[in-house]
Design a protein around this motif. Structure first.
Motif, PDB file in Angstrom:
ATOM      1  N   TRP A   1      33.928 -23.836 -31.350  1.00  0.00           N
ATOM      2  CA  TRP A   1      35.124 -23.568 -32.030  1.00  0.00           C
ATOM      3  C   TRP A   1      36.179 -24.320 -31.408  1.00  0.00           C
ATOM      4  O   TRP A   1      37.154 -25.085 -31.963  1.00  0.00           O
TER       5      TRP A   1
ATOM      6  N   GLY B   1      33.370 -25.189 -42.911  1.00  0.00           N
ATOM      7  CA  GLY B   1      32.542 -24.275 -43.233  1.00  0.00           C
ATOM      8  C   GLY B   1      31.119 -24.239 -42.710  1.00  0.00           C
ATOM      9  O   GLY B   1      30.610 -23.070 -42.482  1.00  0.00           O
TER      10      GLY B   1
ATOM     11  N   ARG C   1      34.442 -16.828 -42.715  1.00  0.00           N
ATOM     12  CA  ARG C   1      33.172 -16.864 -41.811  1.00  0.00           C
ATOM     13  C   ARG C   1      32.476 -15.428 -42.016  1.00  0.00           C
ATOM     14  O   ARG C   1      33.143 -14.274 -42.062  1.00  0.00           O
TER      15      ARG C   1
ATOM     16  N   LEU D   1      31.111 -22.827 -39.186  1.00  0.00           N
ATOM     17  CA  LEU D   1      31.458 -21.246 -38.994  1.00  0.00           C
ATOM     18  C   LEU D   1      30.143 -20.298 -39.486  1.00  0.00           C
ATOM     19  O   LEU D   1      30.008 -19.375 -38.980  1.00  0.00           O
ATOM     20  N   VAL D   2      29.179 -20.930 -40.245  1.00  0.00           N
ATOM     21  CA  VAL D   2      28.076 -20.218 -40.396  1.00  0.00           C
ATOM     22  C   VAL D   2      27.329 -20.683 -39.570  1.00  0.00           C
ATOM     23  O   VAL D   2      26.263 -19.720 -39.243  1.00  0.00           O
TER      24      VAL D   2
ATOM     25  N   GLN E   1      25.239 -17.429 -48.789  1.00  0.00           N
ATOM     26  CA  GLN E   1      26.118 -17.514 -47.705  1.00  0.00           C
ATOM     27  C   GLN E   1      26.818 -18.736 -48.065  1.00  0.00           C
ATOM     28  O   GLN E   1      28.082 -19.159 -47.604  1.00  0.00           O
TER      29      GLN E   1
ATOM     30  N   ARG F   1      38.582 -11.719 -40.975  1.00  0.00           N
ATOM     31  CA  ARG F   1      37.590 -11.938 -41.807  1.00  0.00           C
ATOM     32  C   ARG F   1      38.036 -11.311 -43.228  1.00  0.00           C
ATOM     33  O   ARG F   1      38.487 -10.256 -43.089  1.00  0.00           O
TER      34      ARG F   1
ATOM     35  N   ASN G   1      28.307 -19.145 -35.640  1.00  0.00           N
ATOM     36  CA  ASN G   1      29.106 -17.941 -35.863  1.00  0.00           C
ATOM     37  C   ASN G   1      29.565 -17.206 -34.536  1.00  0.00           C
ATOM     38  O   ASN G   1      28.594 -16.911 -33.744  1.00  0.00           O
TER      39      ASN G   1
ATOM     40  N   SER H   1      39.179 -21.613 -43.557  1.00  0.00           N
ATOM     41  CA  SER H   1      37.814 -21.646 -43.021  1.00  0.00           C
ATOM     42  C   SER H   1      37.452 -20.173 -42.202  1.00  0.00           C
ATOM     43  O   SER H   1      36.501 -19.448 -42.519  1.00  0.00           O
ATOM     44  N   PRO H   2      38.173 -19.978 -41.221  1.00  0.00           N
ATOM     45  CA  PRO H   2      37.562 -18.593 -40.240  1.00  0.00           C
ATOM     46  C   PRO H   2      37.832 -17.399 -41.053  1.00  0.00           C
ATOM     47  O   PRO H   2      37.244 -16.567 -40.738  1.00  0.00           O
TER      48      PRO H   2
ATOM     49  N   ARG I   1      30.671 -18.989 -48.904  1.00  0.00           N
ATOM     50  CA  ARG I   1      31.464 -18.928 -47.743  1.00  0.00           C
ATOM     51  C   ARG I   1      31.945 -20.203 -47.154  1.00  0.00           C
ATOM     52  O   ARG I   1      32.814 -20.491 -46.534  1.00  0.00           O
TER      53      ARG I   1
END
Length: 775
Positions: A719, A706, A766, A709-710, A661, A422, A713, A762-763, A664
């Motif tokens: 995933w 995105g 997160r 991933l929020v 967020q 991250r 999480n 994207s990851p 992100r």
């Protein structure tokens, strides 16, 4: 839960009924004619402020929509004649002979035309003849007439000597034949470039665009060409025509659909097998994809009446997006094996609905530009996604029984999220953005815009070369550049044409253009006819009187008709076949015609032709290629601004939902868009409208990663679903990049780069596990 299942049973049966109804309607439509369109003009927007130009362009295109021209050339005229006979004989004996119908020969047409024009011979003069008659001495002309009468050769005659003592008519016909591209000599052959040429003209018996993806016309002509080659060792064979380009486009599209569609399907099913290790997910995901594509095809045909081959090629890439719903279903089933299918469906529905809406909105962005082709693609994609979605939610809970075992691949891929670092600190995020800017910036500076209309279609190189060669030999005008002449009456249109053609003859005489075709060359204005008839009557009467004095006998000039040659009467006969398409008739409040031109391949010819219309009332120079290219540039710029505005709106919505967020969720897609533009520049790719449209689609699809991933999480099963879906999407659009059509290739390459980048980035953005609850 029992009420929920009853409701869903109704949904499942209703969906089955809809599919059966659509299937029956499509069976009826495709039985009559395959509604597949390969016409490039069908993709382009029609200018509402100048509908006349769109109608004119369409009429010019329709006039040649079924024409096929074959040229056979050799240094030996006997071999050319033998080759032409062998070609025609093989064509007539072939099993597919019904595809092409030979057109009447020029010789038959000329006899009919000569008879029709004969009563009006006295008012049909070339510019050179008119000038000569106005200035020449009648006595000198009388001597020329005597030479024609008593000379050993006599000269070419098309009528009695007394009806044309000065031999004016043959020269008029030669000029008309050259302007109309009518080949002919004593042996029926055209002489050019040191060769004798036989010109064979055919017409397709069916629509040029009623195609099945098979190269039947090309194969038919190839077999006939082999028979012709056997008769002439140095034979040069050239062939051209709209049907050949249309068939080549359909064959190319058919091959690309197979490559992209079946390649995407194979890739998706392989990923499903690796993830779930069972035949059941493969069969069900495949069924949702096939139903999605079939429904998209049916609805598009019902709405538009036809479907363009580029829509089919583009739609084949839909496989890589529409599988997401089925993969999410099976990923959740695998992770929550003990949960009821109906409770799982209720749990998944909000997320699946959100995924459908965001993807559909991304595709609908394509419809913002007023391009019928893009709107077809948008409708096809949205309907296909919706059909795949409904298939999953309506049928999968009823059909998907049993458990799914966890595979090594699914465990490895799901846990791979934990191994992706991250960007925890603001400094790390800033450094990453700076690095991206350093990579993308120089590449973006290298980008050059290219809005050429030819990016919409790509014909085989040999077919293009043949078209150019035939156009040069026969002086064929371009259908994309022409003059539009308008007036309050047909007579005024012809007069305005004559003012234009005086300038064009000067350019042609100076070899600055190749030539032109005008209706007024065949039917002069009434005023011109009256003046020329009076001129020939005065001069020829004097000439016949002088010849009578020498010959010692009274020679009388025959009476010609007193009425002018009428445009409507000529157009109503087969004689008008070479020039009938130039007359548009009454369009709105005015009468209109077109004057076609051949630029002769000169680099500055188009500028010369545009200048030739300057100051002429009712005359407009039209360059449709330049117009459409300018239109593509306009919408590229417009869609670029819409992309920026859309990005701002998306960020505002994300800010409302995710507060602190939101960046992100948004940053990975924004960086992917910038890096994609930079990489396109580094690769030397031009910037086109289709690159911008691909980036709009990327914005819609990339944001989903995105959001996931929020929202989820650390969820390994989700995933897994995103990775499998993203990989299949990436492969689908990557295959689209293999298209031979530059526009689709540019679209596919942009998404190939963009999807890979947003998937990788994207990851990194997160939130940390402790922040998950704040998303």
């Amino acid at each position: 839960m029992r009420r929920w299942r009853r409701l869903w049973a109704v949904v499942a049966w209703l969906w089955l009924a809809c599919l059966l109804a659509l299937g029956y309607s499509q069976w009826r439509i495709w039985q009559v004619q395959a509604p597949v369109d390969t016409d490039i003009l069908a993709l382009l927007p029609q200018a509402a402020e100048d509908r006349l130009l769109s109608d004119v362009t369409r009429r010019i295109a329709d006039a040649s929509a079924r024409q096929v021209v074959v040229l056979l050339g050799s240094a030996d005229p006997a071999q050319v004649t033998a080759a032409a006979s062998a070609f025609a004989g093989q064509l007539a004996a072939d099993a597919d002979a019904g595809l092409l119908q030979p057109q009447a020969s020029a010789e038959g047409w000329f006899e009919a035309a000569r008879s029709h024009y004969a009563p009006y011979r006295d008012r049909l003069l070339t510019d050179a003849q008119r000038s000569e008659l106005e200035q020449a001495d009648p006595q000198q002309l009388a001597m020329q007439a005597l030479e024609r009468l008593y000379g050993p050769m006599g000269g070419l005659r098309l009528t009695d000597w007394q009806a044309d003592p000065l031999g004016l008519w043959p020269a008029w016909w030669q000029q008309r034949a050259a302007g109309a591209g009518i080949a002919g000599s004593e042996d029926g052959l055209l002489q050019a470039d040191g060769r004798f040429w036989s010109v064979l003209q055919f017409q397709t018996t069916d629509s040029a665009f009623k195609l099945d993806g098979e190269d039947r016309l090309a194969s038919l002509l190839e077999r006939a060409g082999k028979a012709a080659h056997a008769q002439a060792s140095d034979l040069e064979l050239r062939q051209a025509g709209v049907p050949l380009h249309a068939e080549a486009a359909a064959v190319q599209a058919n091959n690309e659909i197979n490559t992209i569609g079946w390649g995407s399907l194979a890739a998706v099913l392989l990923l499903v097998w690796l993830a779930f290790g069972s035949l059941r997910p493969i069969m069900l995901v495949a069924s949702s994809l096939l139903i999605g594509c079939a429904v998209a095809l049916a609805v598009t045909v019902l709405v538009f009446g036809k479907i363009h081959v580029l829509t089919l090629v583009f739609g084949a890439s839909l496989v890589g997006v529409a599988e997401d719903y089925g993969i999410h279903w099976f990923a959740s089933r695998q992770a929550q094996s003990g949960q009821s299918r109906w409770s799982l469906l209720r749990q998944l529905l909000p997320g699946l609905w959100l995924a459908l809406v965001t993807s559909a909105l991304a595709y609908l962005a394509l419809a913002l530009a007023p391009f019928p082709g893009l709107r077809q693609m948008a409708l096809f994609s949205v309907v296909g996604l919706s059909a795949a979605f409904i298939t999953v939610i309506a049928w999968f809970p009823w059909i998907d029984h049993g458990q799914l075992r966890s595979t090594r691949f699914s465990r490895w891929l799901g846990s791979s999220l934990d191994r992706v670092p991250r960007l925890r600190s603001r400094r790390a995020v800033l450094m990453f953005c700076v690095a991206a800017a350093l990579v993308a910036g120089p590449g973006m500076l290298r980008l050059q815009a290219d809005d050429n209309l030819r990016s919409l279609q790509s014909s085989p190189a040999q077919l293009v070369a043949d078209q150019v060669r035939i156009s040069q030999l026969l002086a064929l005008p371009s259908p994309a550049q022409f003059y539009l002449v308008q007036g309050d009456s047909a007579a005024q249109v012809l007069e305005r044409e004559q003012a234009l053609t005086r300038r064009l003859r000067q350019l042609a005489g100076q070899a600055r253009i190749g030539g032109y075709r005008a209706l007024s060359d065949w039917v002069p204005s009434p005023a011109r006819q009256q003046a020329d008839a009076a001129l020939t009557a005065r001069v020829e009467t004097q000439v016949l009187a002088a010849v009578s004095a020498v010959a010692g006998e009274s020679l009388q000039r025959p009476d010609f008709v007193s009425d002018a040659l009428q445009l409507e009467a000529v157009l109503a006969t087969p004689v008008a076949q070479p020039f009938a398409g130039l007359w548009l008739g009454r369009v709105g409040a005015a009468f209109s015609s077109v004057v076609m031109v051949d630029d002769g391949g000169h680099p500055d010819a188009l500028a010369q032709l545009e200048q030739a219309a300057a100051g002429l009332a009712g005359v407009r120079w039209i360059d449709r290629t330049a117009d459409f290219s300018a239109l593509l540039a306009h919408y590229r710029q417009l869609m670029t601004w819409l992309l920026l505005v859309g990005a701002g709106l998306v960020f505002a919505v994300l800010g409302w939902r995710y507060r602190g967020q939101a960046w992100r969720v948004f940053a990975p897609t924004a960086l992917a868009v910038v890096l994609t533009l930079g990489l396109l520049g580094w690769l030397g790719q031009p910037l086109q409208l289709f690159n911008v449209l691909a980036l709009m689609l990327l914005m819609g699809m990339g944001i989903d990663y995105g959001i996931f991933l929020v929202e989820h999480n650390g969820d390994h099963s989700a995933w897994l679903a995103v990775c499998v879906g993203a990989a299949s999407t990436w492969l689908s659009f990557g295959l689209l990049g293999l298209s031979a059509t530059p526009a689709l290739s540019a679209f596919g390459l942009s998404l190939l780069l963009g999807i890979a980048l947003v998937w990788i980035i994207s990851p990194l953005f997160r939130p940390a596990p402790v922040e998950a609850g704040h998303g």
